[in-house]
Write a protein that holds these residues in place. Sequence first.
Motif, mmCIF file in Angstrom:
data_model
loop_
_atom_site.group_PDB
_atom_site.id
_atom_site.type_symbol
_atom_site.label_atom_id
_atom_site.label_comp_id
_atom_site.label_asym_id
_atom_site.label_seq_id
_atom_site.Cartn_x
_atom_site.Cartn_y
_atom_site.Cartn_z
ATOM 1 N N TYR A 169 -3.020 14.334 4.925
ATOM 2 C CA TYR A 169 -1.909 13.741 4.171
ATOM 3 C C TYR A 169 -1.976 12.213 4.232
ATOM 4 N N ILE A 170 -2.285 11.659 5.399
ATOM 5 C CA ILE A 170 -2.422 10.200 5.528
ATOM 6 C C ILE A 170 -3.546 9.703 4.628
ATOM 7 N N ARG A 171 -4.669 10.407 4.614
ATOM 8 C CA ARG A 171 -5.793 10.001 3.751
ATOM 9 C C ARG A 171 -5.403 10.028 2.271
ATOM 10 N N SER A 172 -4.587 11.011 1.880
ATOM 11 C CA SER A 172 -4.222 11.131 0.464
ATOM 12 C C SER A 172 -3.312 10.000 0.005
ATOM 13 N N GLN A 173 -2.700 9.277 0.936
ATOM 14 C CA GLN A 173 -1.794 8.184 0.574
ATOM 15 C C GLN A 173 -2.492 6.824 0.565
ATOM 16 N N MET A 174 -3.819 6.795 0.712
ATOM 17 C CA MET A 174 -4.546 5.526 0.743
ATOM 18 C C MET A 174 -4.822 5.018 -0.665
ATOM 19 N N LEU A 175 -4.625 3.699 -0.855
ATOM 20 C CA LEU A 175 -4.932 3.023 -2.108
ATOM 21 C C LEU A 175 -5.676 1.740 -1.787
ATOM 22 N N GLU A 176 -6.131 1.024 -2.824
ATOM 23 C CA GLU A 176 -6.813 -0.260 -2.664
ATOM 24 C C GLU A 176 -6.150 -1.288 -3.569
ATOM 25 N N ASN A 177 -6.022 -2.514 -3.040
ATOM 26 C CA ASN A 177 -5.462 -3.592 -3.858
ATOM 27 C C ASN A 177 -6.561 -4.243 -4.690
ATOM 28 N N HIS A 178 -6.231 -5.351 -5.367
ATOM 29 C CA HIS A 178 -7.206 -5.987 -6.259
ATOM 30 C C HIS A 178 -8.357 -6.618 -5.505
ATOM 31 N N LEU A 179 -8.204 -6.814 -4.193
ATOM 32 C CA LEU A 179 -9.288 -7.364 -3.373
ATOM 33 C C LEU A 179 -10.138 -6.275 -2.724
ATOM 34 N N GLY A 180 -9.833 -5.022 -3.007
ATOM 35 C CA GLY A 180 -10.579 -3.929 -2.405
ATOM 36 C C GLY A 180 -10.147 -3.588 -0.993
ATOM 37 N N GLU A 181 -9.017 -4.138 -0.534
ATOM 38 C CA GLU A 181 -8.536 -3.859 0.814
ATOM 39 C C GLU A 181 -7.662 -2.605 0.793
ATOM 40 N N PRO A 182 -7.844 -1.712 1.766
ATOM 41 C CA PRO A 182 -7.074 -0.459 1.763
ATOM 42 C C PRO A 182 -5.639 -0.686 2.247
ATOM 43 N N TYR A 183 -4.736 0.098 1.706
ATOM 44 C CA TYR A 183 -3.365 0.106 2.195
ATOM 45 C C TYR A 183 -2.785 1.482 1.921
ATOM 46 N N LEU A 184 -1.681 1.793 2.580
ATOM 47 C CA LEU A 184 -1.049 3.102 2.476
ATOM 48 C C LEU A 184 0.158 3.019 1.551
ATOM 49 N N ARG A 185 0.291 4.037 0.682
ATOM 50 C CA ARG A 185 1.370 4.068 -0.303
ATOM 51 C C ARG A 185 2.722 4.183 0.398
ATOM 52 N N HIS A 186 3.686 3.421 -0.101
ATOM 53 C CA HIS A 186 5.051 3.481 0.406
ATOM 54 C C HIS A 186 5.953 4.022 -0.710
ATOM 55 N N PRO A 187 6.867 4.949 -0.452
ATOM 56 C CA PRO A 187 7.317 5.425 0.865
ATOM 57 C C PRO A 187 6.581 6.657 1.369
#
Length: 342
Positions: A169-187
């Motif tokens: 579930y944590i992996r499924s909430q991962m995204l990338e910003n315009h710089l290619g850095e990973p972050y987790l979807r909120h909420p």
Amino acid sequence: MSAKGWPWDVLDLPKAPATTAEVRRAYAKKLKTIDQAADITGFEALRKAYEAALHRVEQKVRKAAEKAQPTPASAATPIPDPLADAAPPSDPLPSAPPPSATAPPLPAAPAPDPLQLQSPRDRLQIRLNLLQEKNILLSPQARVQAILDDPEFQSPDLLPQLRFGLAQYIRSQMLENHLGEPYLRHPGVTTELLKTLDARFGWLSDYNAFRRDFWGDARVLEAMIDAAGIDRRPPPVPHIPDTSARGRAVRFFSKTTGWILFIYVLVLKVVVEAHEKSPDNVALNGLKVLMFGILALFMFGLGALLLDVGYRWLRSRLSTTALAAGGGVAFVAFFLVMFALR
């Protein structure tokens, strides 16, 4: 290991057991001999064999229960009555009155709950799959907390499945910003949720626990640390004063240097005024030159110290080219000031 003996050979069982309790005991005994963190492949093979064995035994028990159910009375073969052809007795007993045709029918049995017919493993998987669905009534934090607090899922046999499902579930909430850095979807993943999972599984405080469930994925770890608000800067080094004689002397002169320089300048001013009144006095002339020389050495040492401190400060913030250009400008400015004071 033969395909015919699988999965019983993996669990060290001679044959298919009669109950699921025997499968669980064999799995728990075999699990103690495997290092889950080091031998991930062996753990996966054991887990796969355990799930297959549990499924086969459950099917076997279910089929045996279905065969053991009694046959309905309407389909049963009638048994001939040997007394049917005998003559009735001379004084038969009074028979019971027939039941009333207007008697109310018996209430129908309630339909069983489909979830109650499934195993705890299947129910846990359903709850984990529902985390991916949107729910306007319960937040992801509340749904995960409900799974963690459910006493049905506290069994050690379900712990690997629970960890794996929440990690997915944590992996499924991962995204990338315009710089290619990973972050987790909120909420989908909040700071409170990550702190709750860390308190339960140690994913942020114990790297071995994180590597066991996330396969050491550094991008996931970076995104989780940022979402949890953990400061990754090293702690400041505490200042420990030097208690030796040299340290005490350095602290004394650093505190009294200003006063010494002030008194020295006053004395130099008196010597210069006395020399101007008596320019032919050789002693005053020599004292004046000596004091100016000492002052020049002091200023040179102070300038070198300031340059060293400035160099270290600039080196941590500027590139090598900018630092060299700044040093050249400061060197030229220093000689210009010295030439002007001359």
